[in-house]
Design an enzyme around this catalytic site. Structure first.
Site, mmCIF file in Angstrom:
data_model
loop_
_atom_site.group_PDB
_atom_site.id
_atom_site.type_symbol
_atom_site.label_atom_id
_atom_site.label_comp_id
_atom_site.label_asym_id
_atom_site.label_seq_id
_atom_site.Cartn_x
_atom_site.Cartn_y
_atom_site.Cartn_z
ATOM 1 N N GLU A 183 -15.958 25.922 8.524
ATOM 2 C CA GLU A 183 -17.003 25.183 7.791
ATOM 3 C C GLU A 183 -18.046 24.624 8.751
ATOM 4 O O GLU A 183 -19.252 24.700 8.502
ATOM 5 C CB GLU A 183 -16.379 24.020 7.009
ATOM 6 C CG GLU A 183 -15.462 24.439 5.890
ATOM 7 C CD GLU A 183 -14.011 24.643 6.335
ATOM 8 O OE1 GLU A 183 -13.757 24.987 7.514
ATOM 9 O OE2 GLU A 183 -13.118 24.462 5.489
ATOM 10 N N CYS A 221 -14.371 18.362 8.398
ATOM 11 C CA CYS A 221 -15.405 19.219 7.802
ATOM 12 C C CYS A 221 -16.014 18.553 6.577
ATOM 13 O O CYS A 221 -17.214 18.685 6.322
ATOM 14 C CB CYS A 221 -14.830 20.589 7.451
ATOM 15 S SG CYS A 221 -14.459 21.557 8.932
ATOM 16 N N CYS A 281 -10.970 20.623 5.674
ATOM 17 C CA CYS A 281 -10.261 19.500 6.302
ATOM 18 C C CYS A 281 -11.145 18.256 6.288
ATOM 19 O O CYS A 281 -12.343 18.317 5.982
ATOM 20 C CB CYS A 281 -9.850 19.862 7.730
ATOM 21 S SG CYS A 281 -11.201 19.758 8.924
ATOM 22 N N GLU A 317 -10.910 29.449 17.731
ATOM 23 C CA GLU A 317 -9.877 28.658 18.409
ATOM 24 C C GLU A 317 -10.001 28.766 19.923
ATOM 25 O O GLU A 317 -10.779 29.575 20.448
ATOM 26 C CB GLU A 317 -8.500 29.106 17.909
ATOM 27 C CG GLU A 317 -8.346 28.817 16.415
ATOM 28 C CD GLU A 317 -6.954 29.055 15.873
ATOM 29 O OE1 GLU A 317 -6.110 29.660 16.573
ATOM 30 O OE2 GLU A 317 -6.703 28.621 14.728
ATOM 31 N N CYS A 375 -13.524 24.502 13.204
ATOM 32 C CA CYS A 375 -13.274 25.066 11.871
ATOM 33 C C CYS A 375 -14.442 25.928 11.392
ATOM 34 O O CYS A 375 -15.594 25.724 11.787
ATOM 35 C CB CYS A 375 -13.107 23.946 10.849
ATOM 36 S SG CYS A 375 -11.635 22.945 11.041
ATOM 37 N N ASN A 435 -13.474 30.238 11.786
ATOM 38 C CA ASN A 435 -12.869 29.353 12.785
ATOM 39 C C ASN A 435 -12.762 30.043 14.137
ATOM 40 O O ASN A 435 -12.509 31.252 14.224
ATOM 41 C CB ASN A 435 -11.530 28.766 12.327
ATOM 42 C CG ASN A 435 -10.514 29.761 11.827
ATOM 43 O OD1 ASN A 435 -10.855 30.778 11.252
ATOM 44 N ND2 ASN A 435 -9.244 29.470 12.053
HETATM 45 N N1 THU Z 1 -9.363 25.470 9.731
HETATM 46 C C1 THU Z 1 -10.617 25.738 9.270
HETATM 47 O O1 THU Z 1 -11.328 26.604 9.795
HETATM 48 N N2 THU Z 1 -11.062 25.027 8.225
HETATM 49 C C2 THU Z 1 -10.365 24.043 7.595
HETATM 50 O O2 THU Z 1 -10.908 23.319 6.771
HETATM 51 C C3 THU Z 1 -8.939 23.882 7.892
HETATM 52 C C4 THU Z 1 -8.486 24.457 9.171
HETATM 53 C C5 THU Z 1 -8.889 26.221 10.889
HETATM 54 C C6 THU Z 1 -8.772 25.401 12.130
HETATM 55 C C7 THU Z 1 -7.722 26.161 12.900
HETATM 56 O O3 THU Z 1 -8.372 27.198 13.629
HETATM 57 C C8 THU Z 1 -6.862 26.802 11.829
HETATM 58 O O4 THU Z 1 -7.603 26.742 10.628
HETATM 59 C C9 THU Z 1 -5.521 26.102 11.617
HETATM 60 O O5 THU Z 1 -5.693 24.743 11.394
#
Ligand code: THU
Length: 160
Positions: free
Chosen positions: A75, A115, A112, A64, A73, A62
């Site tokens: 994925e 994704c 999520c 940000e 994310c 991920n």
């Molecule tokens: N996140 C992911 O990378 N994958 C997911 O399926 C769930 C959430 C990340 C997004 C964000 O950077 C952090 O987790 C908190 O939501």
């Protein structure tokens, strides 16, 4: 009125050691990717490792951003990475590993909703299911044979 019941079957492993060496190696790559995630706002790091049909492994984590929705994310970073680099190679398996700086995560962390939709797109494109293994920092590992298990009633191109 007709009622439709949808059931999902997930395989739950007590720990990573219960899985084949190939899957353990793939999960280790997801863990490495996880530790390189850029997640200064949530402190929640996720890594993804994708096994391609030619045995190459593509990873993502991920990313940000101070403008929160601009991040992405793990994925989707990994899947877009794989599709950008190797557009004709099928994706066989995805391993996902998550870790929080704030607490010890023990419940396997599924992808999520956004994704799931993206994984479904590539399953449909390649006309072959993608197995998904997901875990938290420790503990159980969950496997699904296809994203359809996690995303029934997917919106797919047939609706367009
Ligand atoms: N996140 C992911 O990378 N994958 C997911 O399926 C769930 C959430 C990340 C997004 C964000 O950077 C952090 O987790 C908190 O939501």
């Amino acid at each position: 009125m007709e009622q439709i019941d949808i059931t999902s079957t997930l395989q739950v492993y007590d720990n990573l050691e219960e899985l084949s060496e190939d899957i353990q190696d793939l999960m280790k790559k997801a863990v490495e990717a996880r530790d390189n995630a850029y997640a200064p706002y949530s402190n929640f790091k996720v890594g993804a490792a994708i096994l391609l049909e030619d045995n190459q492994i593509v990873t993502g984590n991920n990313q940000e951003n101070a403008a929160y929705p601009s991040g992405l994310c793990a994925e989707r970073v990994a899947i877009f990475h794989a599709s950008a680099m190797y557009p004709d190679k099928k994706m066989i398996t995805i391993a996902l590993a998550a870790r929080s700086e704030n607490k010890i995560l023990r419940i396997p962390t599924p992808p999520c909703g956004a994704c799931r939709q993206v994984i479904a797109e590539y399953e449909i494109k390649q006309d072959q299911p993608i197995a998904i293994y997901f875990m938290a920092e420790k503990g159980k590992v969950i496997k699904v044979d296809s994203i359809k298990t996690l995303l029934p009633l997917v919106f797919d191109p047939s609706y367009l």
